[in-house]
Design a protein around this motif. Structure first.
Motif, PDB file in Angstrom:
ATOM      1  N   GLY A  45     -25.702 -48.413  37.652  1.00 54.73           N
ATOM      2  CA  GLY A  45     -23.617 -48.138  36.949  1.00 54.73           C
ATOM      3  C   GLY A  45     -23.429 -49.106  37.801  1.00 54.73           C
ATOM      4  N   GLN A  46     -23.956 -50.048  39.256  1.00 54.66           N
ATOM      5  CA  GLN A  46     -22.695 -50.589  40.051  1.00 54.66           C
ATOM      6  C   GLN A  46     -22.617 -51.957  39.869  1.00 54.66           C
ATOM      7  N   VAL A  66     -32.497 -59.130  46.519  1.00 54.20           N
ATOM      8  CA  VAL A  66     -32.634 -59.114  45.465  1.00 54.20           C
ATOM      9  C   VAL A  66     -33.231 -58.264  45.736  1.00 54.20           C
ATOM     10  N   GLU A  67     -33.622 -56.922  45.983  1.00 52.86           N
ATOM     11  CA  GLU A  67     -33.748 -55.319  45.791  1.00 52.86           C
ATOM     12  C   GLU A  67     -32.685 -55.002  45.507  1.00 52.86           C
ATOM     13  N   GLU A  68     -31.685 -55.109  46.538  1.00 55.57           N
ATOM     14  CA  GLU A  68     -30.732 -54.907  46.151  1.00 55.57           C
ATOM     15  C   GLU A  68     -29.397 -55.060  45.247  1.00 55.57           C
ATOM     16  N   ALA A  69     -30.111 -56.274  44.344  1.00 52.12           N
ATOM     17  CA  ALA A  69     -29.503 -56.109  43.076  1.00 52.12           C
ATOM     18  C   ALA A  69     -29.838 -55.491  42.453  1.00 52.12           C
ATOM     19  N   PRO A  84     -24.636 -89.090  28.480  1.00 54.03           N
ATOM     20  CA  PRO A  84     -25.765 -88.979  28.677  1.00 54.03           C
ATOM     21  C   PRO A  84     -25.130 -87.740  30.329  1.00 54.03           C
ATOM     22  N   ARG A  85     -23.942 -86.711  30.151  1.00 55.33           N
ATOM     23  CA  ARG A  85     -23.993 -85.944  30.965  1.00 55.33           C
ATOM     24  C   ARG A  85     -24.843 -85.328  30.368  1.00 55.33           C
ATOM     25  N   GLY A  86     -24.663 -83.757  31.287  1.00 56.02           N
ATOM     26  CA  GLY A  86     -25.235 -82.636  31.296  1.00 56.02           C
ATOM     27  C   GLY A  86     -24.441 -80.991  31.172  1.00 56.02           C
ATOM     28  N   GLU A  87     -24.344 -80.014  31.273  1.00 57.51           N
ATOM     29  CA  GLU A  87     -24.147 -78.614  31.242  1.00 57.51           C
ATOM     30  C   GLU A  87     -23.375 -79.024  33.044  1.00 57.51           C
ATOM     31  N   ILE A  88     -22.364 -77.180  32.588  1.00 55.55           N
ATOM     32  CA  ILE A  88     -21.726 -77.027  33.996  1.00 55.55           C
ATOM     33  C   ILE A  88     -21.282 -75.078  33.236  1.00 55.55           C
ATOM     34  N   ASP A  89     -22.373 -74.338  34.360  1.00 55.91           N
ATOM     35  CA  ASP A  89     -22.758 -73.103  34.109  1.00 55.91           C
ATOM     36  C   ASP A  89     -21.814 -72.503  35.005  1.00 55.91           C
ATOM     37  N   PHE A  90     -21.037 -71.068  34.719  1.00 56.08           N
ATOM     38  CA  PHE A  90     -20.272 -70.170  34.894  1.00 56.08           C
ATOM     39  C   PHE A  90     -21.068 -68.773  35.285  1.00 56.08           C
ATOM     40  N   LYS A  91     -21.185 -68.125  36.672  1.00 61.29           N
ATOM     41  CA  LYS A  91     -21.785 -66.875  36.145  1.00 61.29           C
ATOM     42  C   LYS A  91     -21.103 -66.110  37.663  1.00 61.29           C
ATOM     43  N   LEU A  92     -20.646 -64.995  36.853  1.00 63.17           N
ATOM     44  CA  LEU A  92     -19.928 -64.057  37.167  1.00 63.17           C
ATOM     45  C   LEU A  92     -20.137 -62.657  37.916  1.00 63.17           C
ATOM     46  N   GLY A  93     -20.293 -62.160  38.930  1.00 65.44           N
ATOM     47  CA  GLY A  93     -20.637 -61.167  39.245  1.00 65.44           C
ATOM     48  C   GLY A  93     -20.119 -59.693  40.266  1.00 65.44           C
ATOM     49  N   TYR A  94     -19.395 -59.008  39.664  1.00 67.28           N
ATOM     50  CA  TYR A  94     -19.362 -57.467  40.547  1.00 67.28           C
ATOM     51  C   TYR A  94     -20.308 -56.524  40.785  1.00 67.28           C
ATOM     52  N   CYS A  95     -20.126 -56.426  42.373  1.00 72.23           N
ATOM     53  CA  CYS A  95     -21.114 -55.109  42.633  1.00 72.23           C
ATOM     54  C   CYS A  95     -20.199 -53.868  43.979  1.00 72.23           C
ATOM     55  N   GLU A  96     -20.249 -52.863  43.275  1.00 68.83           N
ATOM     56  CA  GLU A  96     -19.455 -52.149  43.772  1.00 68.83           C
ATOM     57  C   GLU A  96     -19.817 -51.533  44.972  1.00 68.83           C
ATOM     58  N   ALA A  97     -21.103 -51.883  45.653  1.00 66.86           N
ATOM     59  CA  ALA A  97     -21.881 -51.452  46.677  1.00 66.86           C
ATOM     60  C   ALA A  97     -21.747 -52.304  47.756  1.00 66.86           C
ATOM     61  N   LEU A 126     -16.965 -66.261  46.818  1.00 67.63           N
ATOM     62  CA  LEU A 126     -16.957 -65.305  46.919  1.00 67.63           C
ATOM     63  C   LEU A 126     -15.775 -64.364  46.992  1.00 67.63           C
ATOM     64  N   PHE A 127     -14.472 -63.371  46.552  1.00 66.74           N
ATOM     65  CA  PHE A 127     -13.875 -62.473  46.556  1.00 66.74           C
ATOM     66  C   PHE A 127     -14.183 -61.253  47.686  1.00 66.74           C
ATOM     67  N   ASP A 128     -13.733 -60.656  48.326  1.00 68.29           N
ATOM     68  CA  ASP A 128     -13.317 -59.557  48.472  1.00 68.29           C
ATOM     69  C   ASP A 128     -12.642 -59.143  47.429  1.00 68.29           C
ATOM     70  N   ALA A 129     -13.438 -57.745  46.438  1.00 72.75           N
ATOM     71  CA  ALA A 129     -13.290 -56.837  45.257  1.00 72.75           C
ATOM     72  C   ALA A 129     -12.130 -55.955  46.487  1.00 72.75           C
TER      73      ALA A 129
END
Length: 330
Positions: free
Chosen positions: A34-35, A24-27, A49-62, A93-96
Motif C-alpha cells: 500500500g505504499q 524490482v523486488e523493492e517495487a 506512419p508515426r507510432g505512439e508515446i506513453d506516459f507512466k506515473l508512479g509515487y513510492c512512499e518508501a 524524477l521529482f522529490d515527493a
C-alpha cells in the motif's frame, strides 16, 4: 536548486543487474504494501506512419520519489529523416517532499533492465530449485536481457531457443554463447524448444503462433513478457487451466496481459489467480509448492518498477558525482 541530467551512457554505468533485481523486488513489495500510487498510464497515438508515446506515473512512499516515464515507439522514419531512434525513453524524477524536479535521465535502458529483472524475480520464487534449462521463444533484446538477469539468480546449463526468423536465431546463439559461455540449441520448431523447458520465456511481439498447452511439461515455470496490451497473445489459454497464476498487477493483467485471454474464454475466473508477485515476496502467499505444478508469471510492467530503479540510479549518481547539473528552479 540544481537538477541532475543523466544521459544513456551515464545510466548504463550507474547500475548493475543485481541491483536492478533488488529495485524490482523493492517495487513489488511496496506495491503490495500500500505504499504506491500508480495511476493508469496515458497513451497518445499519432497519425501514421508515426507510432505512439506513453506516459507512466508512479509515487513510492518508501523512497519519497515521483517518477514520470515517457516512452515512444513505432516511428520508422525517425533515423532517416530526423537522425534519432525509432523509439526513445525519458524519465523525470521529482522529490515527493517538495515536488521539485531532481533528475532527468535517459529511460531507454531502464525499461529493458527492469523487465529482465522482473523475470529473474519470478524465477527466484516460482521456478523449481533444480531448474537448469531455459527455453527462449523470441531472440530479441528483451530475450537477451532475460538471460542476463536470470543468470544472476540461477545456474543456466543450456538454452533452447526458437525464432520465426532463422537469421535472428543464429545471431542470438553466437551472442549468448560469446557473452555467457552457455550452449544454445537452435530448435527445429517452437514445440521442440518448449518441450525442453524447465523455464519458458516468451518475449515475442505477441501476435504470432501460440505456445500450446500440450507442449508444457509438469514443473515448468513460464515467464510471459510479450503481452502487454490488448490484442497481443503468446500462450494458448488452456495453459492457464491448471496452472498457478501469478501477476505483477492483477488489475493490469486482466485488462491487457496474457491473463485476459483465459478469462475472456471462461477457462479461469479471477478467483483462480493465485497472487500478485509482491504478495509472495512479502510472505503473504506461497510461491512454488511442488516440483510438478506449472507456474505462470504474467507481467505487463509497472511504473513503480521504473520509479525504484531510477531512484537507485539517481542515488548512485549522487554518490559517484556522475552527470551534469543545471539550474532548473531559480
Amino acid at each position: 536548486m540544481k537538477t541532475l541530467l543523466l544521459n544513456k551512457e551515464d545510466v548504463g554505468s550507474l547500475i548493475r543487474m543485481d541491483e536492478v533485481i533488488g529495485t524490482v523486488e523493492e517495487a513489488y513489495k511496496a506495491f503490495n504494501s500500500g505504499q504506491v500510487n500508480q495511476p493508469p498510464y496515458t497513451c497518445i497515438h499519432l497519425p501514421p506512419p508515426r507510432g505512439e508515446i506513453d506516459f507512466k506515473l508512479g509515487y513510492c512512499e518508501a523512497n519519497e520519489m515521483i517518477s514520470m516515464k515517457a516512452s515512444s515507439g513505432g516511428f520508422p522514419n525517425n533515423l532517416a529523416e530526423h537522425g534519432v531512434p525509432s523509439g526513445m525513453g525519458t524519465i523525470l524524477l521529482f522529490d515527493a517532499r517538495t515536488c521539485a524536479l531532481v533528475c532527468v535521465m535517459d529511460g531507454s535502458l531502464i525499461t529493458g533492465l527492469r523487465t529482465g529483472a522482473a523475470g529473474a524475480v519470478s524465477v527466484k520464487v516460482l521456478a523449481r530449485q533444480n531448474a537448469r534449462k531455459i527455453t527462449s521463444i523470441g531472440t530479441g533484446n528483451q530475450a537477451r536481457m532475460q538471460i542476463r538477469a536470470i543468470h544472476e539468480v540461477m545456474k543456466i546449463e543450456e538454452i533452447h531457443a526458437w525464432d520465426h526468423h532463422p537469421e535472428n536465431l543464429a545471431r542470438y546463439k553466437v551472442d549468448i554463447e560469446r557473452e555467457f559461455g552457455i550452449p544454445v540449441v537452435m530448435a527445429r520448431s517452437m514445440q521442440a524448444a518448449v518441450e525442453q523447458a524447465d523455464i519458458l520465456i516468451t518475449t515475442t511481439r505477441g501476435k504470432g503462433s501460440l505456445v500450446e498447452a500440450a507442449w508444457i511439461q509438469p514443473g515448468t515455470h513460464i515467464v510471459a513478457m510479450g503481452t502487454d496490451m490488448y490484442g497481443k497473445q503468446e500462450l494458448e489459454p488452456e495453459i492457464f487451466r491448471n496452472a498457478k497464476i501469478v501477476n505483477d498487477s492483477t488489475a493490469q493483467c486482466i485488462e491487457k496481459g496474457e491473463t485476459w485471454h483465459p478469462l475472456n474464454q471462461n477457462i479461469i475466473t479471477q478467483a483462480d489467480i493465485h497472487a500478485e508477485i509482491g504478495e509472495i515476496l512479502l510472505g503473504q502467499k506461497p510461491g512454488r509448492e511442488t516440483d510438478h505444478e506449472i507456474t505462470i508469471f504474467d507481467s505487463t510492467g509497472m511504473a513503480i518498477q521504473d520509479n525504484t530503479t531510477a531512484a537507485k540510479i539517481y542515488r548512485n549518481a549522487i554518490a559517484s558525482h556522475t552527470g551534469t547539473t543545471f539550474e532548473f528552479i531559480q
